[in-house]
Design a protein around this motif. Structure first.
Motif, PDB file in Angstrom:
ATOM      1  N   ASP A  70       0.821  -1.216   0.000  1.00  0.00           N
ATOM      2  CA  ASP A  70       0.000   0.000   0.000  1.00  0.00           C
ATOM      3  C   ASP A  70       0.853   1.264   0.000  1.00  0.00           C
ATOM      4  O   ASP A  70       0.399   2.314  -0.451  1.00  0.00           O
ATOM      5  N   ALA A  71       2.059   1.182   0.545  1.00  0.00           N
ATOM      6  CA  ALA A  71       2.967   2.332   0.570  1.00  0.00           C
ATOM      7  C   ALA A  71       3.942   2.304  -0.607  1.00  0.00           C
ATOM      8  O   ALA A  71       4.239   3.337  -1.195  1.00  0.00           O
ATOM      9  N   VAL A  72       4.431   1.119  -0.947  1.00  0.00           N
ATOM     10  CA  VAL A  72       5.500   1.011  -1.947  1.00  0.00           C
ATOM     11  C   VAL A  72       5.023   1.415  -3.344  1.00  0.00           C
ATOM     12  O   VAL A  72       5.652   2.244  -4.008  1.00  0.00           O
ATOM     13  N   ARG A  73       3.920   0.855  -3.796  1.00  0.00           N
ATOM     14  CA  ARG A  73       3.482   1.132  -5.166  1.00  0.00           C
ATOM     15  C   ARG A  73       3.165   2.615  -5.404  1.00  0.00           C
ATOM     16  O   ARG A  73       3.638   3.187  -6.410  1.00  0.00           O
ATOM     17  N   ILE A 114       6.088  -9.282   1.636  1.00  0.00           N
ATOM     18  CA  ILE A 114       6.490  -9.532   0.245  1.00  0.00           C
ATOM     19  C   ILE A 114       5.261  -9.897  -0.586  1.00  0.00           C
ATOM     20  O   ILE A 114       5.117  -9.456  -1.725  1.00  0.00           O
ATOM     21  N   ARG A 115       4.360 -10.676  -0.008  1.00  0.00           N
ATOM     22  CA  ARG A 115       3.114 -11.026  -0.711  1.00  0.00           C
ATOM     23  C   ARG A 115       2.347  -9.749  -1.084  1.00  0.00           C
ATOM     24  O   ARG A 115       1.872  -9.612  -2.210  1.00  0.00           O
ATOM     25  N   SER A 116       2.252  -8.809  -0.160  1.00  0.00           N
ATOM     26  CA  SER A 116       1.554  -7.550  -0.419  1.00  0.00           C
ATOM     27  C   SER A 116       2.229  -6.763  -1.547  1.00  0.00           C
ATOM     28  O   SER A 116       1.553  -6.216  -2.426  1.00  0.00           O
ATOM     29  N   ILE A 117       3.548  -6.729  -1.538  1.00  0.00           N
ATOM     30  CA  ILE A 117       4.278  -6.005  -2.589  1.00  0.00           C
ATOM     31  C   ILE A 117       4.077  -6.679  -3.946  1.00  0.00           C
ATOM     32  O   ILE A 117       3.808  -6.013  -4.951  1.00  0.00           O
TER      33      ILE A 117
END
Length: 187
Positions: A70-73, A114-117
């Motif tokens: 939610d933050a990285v993308r 990592i799954r979220s990313i």
């Protein structure tokens, strides 16, 4: 611009836990260069600096581990950062404390951050540094409680060394192709 993301959980309660070694690597880089996470946007605290002639963004997502994407993308999109220029640093149960492992791509291996990313980026093709935290030795300790616990005194020196080596590898990536950095740090 290159982007180094350290995964962890926000808040003092989690600061020294196994799950926060990604934050610890970012904190080591900040300490070395007297930088601060002086920006906050899209659920992430970050800074942009120049090191070894390379512009670099350091990020600590403030979403809690399971929602790291939610933050990285949004930060990648806002700053137009290509996936080839992203390096994610995180804890790994399958490596013993003190070990690090660099990879160019891979699955999530059960790691929810990592799954979220992967889910948010739609790809597994991003660079990563895995930092060993080991597995619980007692069968009565759940994985969740284990990763949210502090390192033991016996693990402290090994973990400190691995955090410094991971920070060294991050810096090396700013000057050399990632396969060369892997060859040096995966020994």
């Amino acid at each position: 611009m290159k982007c180094i993301v350290g995964l962890g959980n926000p808040g003092k309660k989690y600061k020294h836990t196994r799950h926060n070694v990604g934050f610890m690597v970012i904190d080591e880089l900040l300490r070395r260069h007297q930088w601060d996470l002086n920006k906050s946007k899209f659920k992430g605290d970050y800074t942009i600096a120049t090191l070894h002639g390379e512009k670099v963004m350091l990020i600590e997502p403030q979403t809690f581990m399971n929602l790291s994407g939610d933050a990285v993308r949004p930060l990648m999109e806002y700053y137009n950062i290509d996936i080839a220029d992203v390096l994610i640093v995180f804890d790994d149960l399958d490596l013993s404390p003190g070990r690090i492992r660099l990879r160019q791509k891979g699955g999530h291996g059960g790691h929810n951050g990592i799954r979220s990313i992967i889910d948010h980026l739609g790809t597994k093709e991003f660079k990563r540094i895995r930092i060993g935290v080991g597995r619980p030795t007692a069968s009565t300790i759940s994985i969740v409680n284990y990763v949210l616990s502090d390192f033991s005194k016996g693990e402290a020196d090994d973990v400190s060394d691995s955090i410094k080596r991971a920070a060294d590898a991050c810096e090396a990536w700013l000057q050399a192709p990632f396969p060369e950095v892997m060859n040096e740090y995966n020994q």
